[in-house]
Design an enzyme around this catalytic site. Structure first.
Site, PDB file in Angstrom:
ATOM      1  N   SER A  39       0.820  -1.205   0.000  1.00 59.08           N
ATOM      2  CA  SER A  39       0.000   0.000   0.000  1.00 59.08           C
ATOM      3  C   SER A  39       0.863   1.267   0.000  1.00 59.08           C
ATOM      4  O   SER A  39       1.731   1.428  -0.851  1.00 59.08           O
ATOM      5  CB  SER A  39      -0.966  -0.050   1.192  1.00 59.08           C
ATOM      6  OG  SER A  39      -2.017   0.864   1.058  1.00 59.08           O
ATOM      7  N   ASP A 160      -5.547  -4.361  -2.016  1.00 59.89           N
ATOM      8  CA  ASP A 160      -4.538  -3.919  -1.052  1.00 59.89           C
ATOM      9  C   ASP A 160      -3.873  -5.098  -0.329  1.00 59.89           C
ATOM     10  O   ASP A 160      -4.528  -5.889   0.349  1.00 59.89           O
ATOM     11  CB  ASP A 160      -5.230  -3.008  -0.026  1.00 59.89           C
ATOM     12  CG  ASP A 160      -4.270  -2.309   0.913  1.00 59.89           C
ATOM     13  OD1 ASP A 160      -3.153  -2.810   1.116  1.00 59.89           O
ATOM     14  OD2 ASP A 160      -4.645  -1.256   1.444  1.00 59.89           O
TER      15      ASP A 160
END
Length: 283
Positions: A39, A160
């Site tokens: 991320s 993610d």
């Protein structure tokens, strides 16, 4: 170039702390053979490894008040809080150009963590194998459920990586890095607590039940990672850098002053600990 790993946690706009730390590393020409991030950690790590001083600050503080970056307008028009096309296409190709050549020429391994939406497994992509697709992979690693849509890449549907491996220290260890520098974005190692959101996520992600399961298990995964890091610290195998004081910044922060304060804290903490870090790396 040091023969140990660098592990970068995510955290949305809290990643400005990591950006500050990495900026100081850049100034001191400190690099590691192996870098892994998820991320925001992967985002900040990319500009660090492309040797672009000041780029993380220019993009993530200088542009944050542009509605295309982060706004409810994006939610209304595109059903995403962060403007993913803006951040991973328009910015790196036109506004604040990303140096793909420098990243490619760098000798470091750079791994980006994602989650396979169908299987729920963690998938890691190495820069050496994916060329200019690296930004699409970082986009996938930064696509948080409800905040951004999944990314299709190489026959997979990705989101993610923080959902399944929020601090990828075990992956770094598995890949042969006995010692690792870990940059976290929280001031302490407080464990996550159960959330009532898991049932809601199961309803929203009926198409990808593995994603909902990962969200449900995330607190266990995260807390296990913290325990592993603490055990590795006791063995002398981890050098942990995390905020030395609490700066009130949310994962979706748009206040430039707060973001700059967090960035400067990261730079300051890295500078303060640099001597001890250098000795630890050489030891």
């Amino acid at each position: 170039m040091h023969n140990c790993g660098l592990v970068l946690e995510g955290g949305g706009m809290k990643g400005l702390y990591t950006a500050g730390v990495l900026e100081y590393f850049l100034e001191r020409d400190l690099f590691f053979n192996y870098v892994i991030g998820v991320s925001a950690g992967a985002c900040m790590g990319a500009s660090y490894l492309s040797r672009q001083k000041g780029r993380n600050k220019e993009v993530n503080i200088g542009l944050v008040n542009d509605s295309r970056y982060l706004s409810w307008r994006n939610v209304i028009l595109r059903r995403q809080l962060f403007g993913m096309d803006f951040l991973f296409d328009h910015v790196p190709n036109h506004i604040v150009p990303f140096d793909f050549t420098a990243l490619e020429k760098g000798k470091e391994q750079f791994l980006i963590g994602t989650i396979d939406c169908h299987t729920g497994e963690a998938l890691y992509y190495n820069k050496q194998e994916h060329g200019k697709d690296i930004l699409k992979i970082i986009r996938a690693s930064s696509s948080l459920p409800l905040i951004a849509p999944p990314v299709e890449y190489d026959g997979r549907v990705l989101l993610d990586g923080g959902l399944v491996d929020p601090i990828p220290i075990k992956k770094a260890k598995k890949d042969g890095n006995q010692k690792n520098v870990v940059i976290m974005t929280k001031t302490n190692n407080e464990r996550l607590k159960p959330s009532r959101a898991s049932s809601f996520m199961r309803l929203l992600y009926r198409k990808y039940p593995a994603v909902a399961d990962s969200l449900h298990k995330r607190l266990i995964t995260y807390n296990e990672a913290l325990s592993f890091i603490e055990a590795e610290q006791e063995k002398g195998n981890v050098f942990l850098i995390q905020p030395s004081e609490d700066v009130p910044v949310s994962s979706f922060e748009r206040n430039q002053k707060r973001l700059e304060n967090l960035y400067e804290l990261g730079y300051h903490d890295a500078k303060t600990q640099f001597g001890r870090l250098s000795e630890w790396v050489r030891g």
